[in-house]
Write a protein that holds these residues in place. Structure first.
Motif, mmCIF file in Angstrom:
data_model
loop_
_atom_site.group_PDB
_atom_site.id
_atom_site.type_symbol
_atom_site.label_atom_id
_atom_site.label_comp_id
_atom_site.label_asym_id
_atom_site.label_seq_id
_atom_site.Cartn_x
_atom_site.Cartn_y
_atom_site.Cartn_z
ATOM 1 N N UNK A 557 45.321 5.100 91.385
ATOM 2 C CA UNK A 557 46.217 3.985 91.027
ATOM 3 C C UNK A 557 45.764 3.313 89.731
ATOM 4 N N UNK A 558 46.718 2.840 88.973
ATOM 5 C CA UNK A 558 46.428 2.177 87.708
ATOM 6 C C UNK A 558 45.826 0.800 87.965
ATOM 7 N N UNK A 559 44.623 0.517 87.439
ATOM 8 C CA UNK A 559 44.068 -0.842 87.588
ATOM 9 C C UNK A 559 44.989 -1.848 86.896
ATOM 10 N N UNK A 560 45.155 -2.986 87.499
ATOM 11 C CA UNK A 560 46.100 -3.968 86.953
ATOM 12 C C UNK A 560 45.412 -5.066 86.152
ATOM 13 N N UNK A 561 44.077 -5.044 86.146
ATOM 14 C CA UNK A 561 43.361 -6.094 85.434
ATOM 15 C C UNK A 561 42.418 -5.497 84.404
ATOM 16 N N UNK A 562 42.169 -6.268 83.356
ATOM 17 C CA UNK A 562 41.198 -5.911 82.321
ATOM 18 C C UNK A 562 41.530 -4.563 81.672
ATOM 19 N N UNK A 563 42.796 -4.375 81.371
ATOM 20 C CA UNK A 563 43.219 -3.152 80.686
ATOM 21 C C UNK A 563 43.242 -3.414 79.179
ATOM 22 N N UNK A 564 42.146 -3.120 78.513
ATOM 23 C CA UNK A 564 42.089 -3.275 77.065
ATOM 24 C C UNK A 564 42.994 -2.233 76.406
ATOM 25 N N UNK A 565 43.759 -2.675 75.416
ATOM 26 C CA UNK A 565 44.748 -1.802 74.783
ATOM 27 C C UNK A 565 44.429 -1.653 73.295
ATOM 28 N N UNK A 566 44.456 -0.420 72.819
ATOM 29 C CA UNK A 566 44.333 -0.138 71.384
ATOM 30 C C UNK A 566 45.659 0.412 70.900
ATOM 31 N N UNK A 567 46.294 -0.316 69.991
ATOM 32 C CA UNK A 567 47.611 0.054 69.474
ATOM 33 C C UNK A 567 47.457 0.561 68.039
ATOM 34 N N UNK A 568 47.870 1.799 67.817
ATOM 35 C CA UNK A 568 47.772 2.422 66.495
ATOM 36 C C UNK A 568 49.158 2.851 66.046
ATOM 37 N N UNK A 569 49.431 2.766 64.750
ATOM 38 C CA UNK A 569 50.738 3.232 64.310
ATOM 39 C C UNK A 569 50.934 3.204 62.815
ATOM 40 N N UNK A 570 51.935 3.953 62.390
ATOM 41 C CA UNK A 570 52.344 3.998 60.988
ATOM 42 C C UNK A 570 53.796 3.578 60.881
ATOM 43 N N UNK A 571 54.071 2.688 59.975
ATOM 44 C CA UNK A 571 55.458 2.364 59.645
ATOM 45 C C UNK A 571 55.821 2.935 58.273
ATOM 46 N N UNK A 572 54.802 3.171 57.441
ATOM 47 C CA UNK A 572 55.025 3.620 56.073
ATOM 48 C C UNK A 572 55.046 5.147 55.984
ATOM 49 N N UNK A 573 55.650 5.649 54.932
ATOM 50 C CA UNK A 573 55.640 7.081 54.648
ATOM 51 C C UNK A 573 54.296 7.453 54.036
ATOM 52 N N UNK A 574 53.610 8.411 54.653
ATOM 53 C CA UNK A 574 52.315 8.873 54.132
ATOM 54 C C UNK A 574 52.223 10.387 54.283
ATOM 55 N N UNK A 575 51.470 11.005 53.380
ATOM 56 C CA UNK A 575 51.181 12.440 53.440
ATOM 57 C C UNK A 575 52.450 13.285 53.611
ATOM 58 N N UNK A 576 53.497 12.913 52.905
ATOM 59 C CA UNK A 576 54.772 13.640 52.903
ATOM 60 C C UNK A 576 55.523 13.538 54.226
ATOM 61 N N UNK A 577 55.132 12.625 55.104
ATOM 62 C CA UNK A 577 55.874 12.370 56.335
ATOM 63 C C UNK A 577 56.690 11.098 56.147
ATOM 64 N N UNK A 578 57.907 11.045 56.704
ATOM 65 C CA UNK A 578 58.769 9.879 56.478
ATOM 66 C C UNK A 578 58.263 8.634 57.198
ATOM 67 N N UNK A 579 58.764 7.500 56.760
ATOM 68 C CA UNK A 579 58.408 6.220 57.373
ATOM 69 C C UNK A 579 58.949 6.148 58.799
ATOM 70 N N UNK A 580 58.308 5.317 59.608
ATOM 71 C CA UNK A 580 58.743 5.080 60.986
ATOM 72 C C UNK A 580 58.995 3.579 61.138
ATOM 73 N N UNK A 581 60.119 3.104 60.625
ATOM 74 C CA UNK A 581 60.346 1.651 60.566
ATOM 75 C C UNK A 581 60.372 0.978 61.932
ATOM 76 N N UNK A 582 60.762 1.693 62.994
ATOM 77 C CA UNK A 582 60.851 1.067 64.314
ATOM 78 C C UNK A 582 59.493 0.855 64.966
ATOM 79 N N UNK A 583 58.469 1.470 64.386
ATOM 80 C CA UNK A 583 57.129 1.304 64.947
ATOM 81 C C UNK A 583 56.654 -0.142 64.826
ATOM 82 N N UNK A 584 57.073 -0.835 63.768
ATOM 83 C CA UNK A 584 56.691 -2.241 63.574
ATOM 84 C C UNK A 584 57.060 -3.066 64.796
ATOM 85 N N UNK A 585 58.304 -2.949 65.212
ATOM 86 C CA UNK A 585 58.770 -3.708 66.373
ATOM 87 C C UNK A 585 58.086 -3.224 67.649
#
Length: 759
Positions: A557-585
């Motif tokens: 079962x998923x523990x419901x307390x003390x779940x530290x979260x690391x959020x990573x993402x790209x919104x900009x175009x980098x390395x010839x891959x297109x931008x991901x504008x919805x990632x910001x939201x």
């Protein structure tokens, strides 16, 4: 027992067709016809070295290594000679790690000696050892450099070996035209250097890659003539056997061409008392008799082949003959004998499985054995009137395929991540009352579905074979990604009729609300949630999760307390891959609801991610960035701002943290993709949680650069605040999108899979 005394011999196992396709030329390189090709001095080598050379020339690799192990070199030149011999032998024995160590020693000693030819020889050997341990980039650089030096010094044999090694690399990396060009050049150079064994082996390698049948038959005739001219030796017998097998399986040549080669290899191997090669000569003759329906003679030869393999302790060939015996027994309706032989074959294969050639050939060559045994067990279970006895056979059939699934995943990732995960996980045996574990098994003449409930297994049989089901799966996936049409509903209904309709009454009777699917092959490429009964999608009735295997699931079962979260993402175009504008939201909404650390755009660098994971007890890792799952795991990656994060790097980052005793509960990849119809890439996606060392993963089968993806993932996290399972949280998020007129098409919400622990 020392590592080199193992029966796992790469060049001998190659005769089964499992390894030779890609690596069959490797043991011949840097050996030549003479047992002692490198000594420049006219002085005879020491006794132990000479005795080892003799054993090596006769094909006794373990004996050669044992002899050489007694020799104590006194000078850098002697250390070089010994290390070079050991590296070649370890390669031939399939021990790439030991070969690489010995090759590195040879390189360092060659530098000390200051002999230009020895430096080239050592470099070529190093390149081949690097290939043996899958260090392809380093191997290419090493072999190119060795080839350049060999050309400058007019060392044609060494140049031939370097060219052949480059050809092998191109073959491994799916560049057949370049590989053939290297092989042709190497063959010409080998003939110029009077290295008949290398020239003949390269002709056979070119033959193996020639798809045009008339051209292949012409090349086969030329190769056979070359091989027959070689001196009688174990290596000649190997090539005779390989030619015979190519004639049988690739060219469909008759017994007039094949039988003389096999009998010649049999007689010669018997003279040399080489039981390992003798087993292949006898076994392939048995295979020919099996094809012609002469079962009695086929059984006699197959039994002799198994005896020879047992005398040689050659499990890598013994499993083939046990498998062959199983087919022969089954063809004559002796199912009990067939079952016993199948079981022995699977057991023996498991002992040598890690030495089989990696890649798609693993599934093509090995899966028929596991599925053959399971097929027979399933048939016997249906015929039994005793429910307990029938269930025991059903569990054995499922366990047999579990062995294959674990082996296939380990073959894909080429490391111990599967074994490590199994050591830590509890496995999936008992399930909750309202959960069913569905195990679809696609067989040539039918589809079977084993449904696991809290009180046991049920068997469901659909009279539709794998060819029809796989065609419908491909059609479904292809049409599902087209947002402009709802044509996918037709195959969605057909697949529902085959895979779900037979079970619905039982599922309803038991009040099941969660389905855990253990898909195989093409089934990994589709979302079961989008199957349709004509009125509603499957996700409207059930929460759906997938797992690569019962033994590869840790349902906690998923523990419901003390779940530290690391959020990573790209919104900009980098390395010839297109931008991901919805990632910001997406990142902002998740952080607002869950909290956590955000690494976005310029902050989302490879090193920063590693440092964050090492220093913090993150239990949820979210990556909103371009990701690609490829049939080659080395080409599978997650895009960071400055680099590409491979699965190996992700595994290392997660496993190296100070808080490794606290497992990552959830890895979310919200913008990844696999190619339609690419079963092997989908295998990588299915195993991503295992590779990363996470209990579960939320990932997508195809890329959605749309507000829908952000909305679904955000809603999923919001649902997790409630006391529901991760599978149910995903179901609720998918249903919310489904009920939005903008996202009614399944391509928006269906590709997201809950993989692994669904609780």
């Amino acid at each position: 027992m020392k590592p080199y005394e193992s029966s796992r011999s790469l060049w001998k196992m190659a005769q089964s067709g499992l390894v030779f396709v890609l690596l069959g030329v490797l043991p011949f390189l840097t050996q030549g016809c003479a047992p002692n090709p490198t000594l420049a001095s006219p002085v005879a080598p020491p006794g132990a070295v000479s005795a080892g050379d003799g054993r090596f020339a006769r094909g006794d690799v373990a004996g050669a290594l044992a002899e050489w192990d007694t020799f104590q070199p006194a000078t850098p030149a002697e250390t070089f000679e010994l290390a070079l011999r050991q590296s070649r032998a370890f390669r031939e024995a399939g021990n790439g790690r030991r070969a690489l160590q010995a090759a590195e020693t040879a390189v360092s000693q060659a530098e000390s000696v200051g002999d230009a030819r020895k430096r080239v020889l050592a470099a070529v050997e190093l390149g081949l050892a690097q290939i043996a341990v899958s260090r392809t980039a380093g191997a290419r650089q090493t072999l190119v450099g060795a080839g350049s030096r060999a050309r400058e010094l007019a060392l044609w044999n060494e140049l031939a070996q370097a060219e052949a090694g480059l050809g092998l690399l191109d073959r491994l990396e799916s560049h057949p035209e370049r590989a053939l060009a290297h092989y042709a050049e190497a063959e010409s150079l080998a003939e110029r250097a009077n290295d008949a064994v290398l020239a003949a082996s390269l002709t056979v390698m070119r033959l193996q890659m020639t798809e045009d049948k008339p051209a292949a038959r012409e090349l086969w005739t030329a190769a056979a003539a070359k091989v027959r001219e070689l001196p009688d030796s174990a290596r000649r017998n190997f090539l005779l056997l390989r030619l015979a097998r190519i004639a049988q399986t690739q060219l469909s040549l008759g017994s007039a061409q094949v039988d003389p080669l096999l009998r010649q290899a049999e007689e010669s191997s018997a003279r040399f008392k080489d039981d390992r090669l003798l087993s292949y000569a006898l076994g392939y003759q048995g295979s020919a008799q099996e094809t012609q329906g002469r079962f009695a003679e086929a059984e006699r030869l197959t039994a002799q082949a198994a005896d020879a393999a047992q005398r040689a302790n050659a499990l890598e060939s013994l499993y083939l003959w046990e498998w062959q015996a199983a087919r022969l027994h089954q063809a004559q309706q002796r199912d009990d004998e067939a079952l016993a032989a199948y079981r022995r074959a699977v057991f023996n294969l498991q002992q040598v499985r890690q030495d089989l050639a990696p890649g798609q050939f693993f599934r093509e060559k090995v899966s028929p054995l596991f599925f053959g045994l399971s097929d027979l067990l399933l048939k016997k279970a249906r015929a039994l009137s005793d429910p307990k006895a029938a269930e025991a056979l059903l569990r054995e059939a499922r366990a047999t395929l579990e062995q294959f699934k674990a082996a296939e995943l380990q073959d894909y990732f080429q490391d111990r991540c599967v074994a490590r995960f199994k050591e830590k996980s509890q496995g999936l045996e008992q399930v909750a009352a309202k959960t069913a574990v569905l195990y679809p098994i696609l067989l040539p003449d039918r589809t079977e579905i084993l449904a696991g409930f809290s009180d046991g297994l049920r068997q469901f049989v659909v009279p539709v074979g794998s060819e029809r089901v796989n065609a419908e799966i491909r059609d479904f996936r292809h049409k599902l990604e087209k947002r402009t049409t709802f044509q996918y509903l037709k195959p969605a209904k057909q697949l529902h009729e085959w895979l779900m309709a037979p079970l619905l009454e039982e599922l309803q009777r038991r009040g099941v609300d969660t389905l855990v699917i253990v898909p195989d092959g093409a089934l990994r490429t589709i979302p079961f949630a989008a199957l349709h009964d004509g009125k509603q999608y499957l996700v409207e009735r059930f929460a759906v999760a997938t797992t690569p295997g019962l033994s590869l699931t840790d349902p906690q079962p998923l523990p419901r307390e003390h779940l530290e979260v690391l959020l990573n993402g790209l919104t900009e175009a980098v390395q010839d891959f297109p931008a991901l504008p919805n990632v910001e939201q997406e990142l902002s909404a998740i952080q607002a609801g869950q909290g956590g650390t955000v690494l976005k755009n310029d902050q989302f660098r490879l090193g920063a991610v590693g440092q964050a994971m090492e220093n913090n007890p993150y239990r949820i890792i979210h990556i909103a960035s371009h990701g690609q799952f490829d049939q080659d795991p080395k080409k599978t990656f997650l895009l960071t701002y400055d680099d590409k994060m491979t699965m190996d790097v992700l595994e290392r980052y997660i496993g190296a943290g100070k808080f490794r005793d606290k497992p990552v509960e959830l890895l979310t990849l919200s913008a990844c993709q696999t190619a339609a119809g690419d079963d092997r890439a989908a295998l990588g996606l299915a195993g991503v949680a295992i590779k990363a060392g996470a209990r579960s993963a939320l990932a997508s089968l195809w890329f959605i650069n749309d507000q829908a993806s952000s909305d679904l993932v955000t809603q999923f996290y919001e649902n997790l605040k409630n006391p529901v399972s991760k599978a149910e949280a995903l179901r609720q998020a998918q249903r919310k999108l489904l009920n939005d007129p903008r996202y009614r098409h399944a391509s928006y919400w269906a590709p997201f899979l809950m993989i692994g622990n669904w609780l």
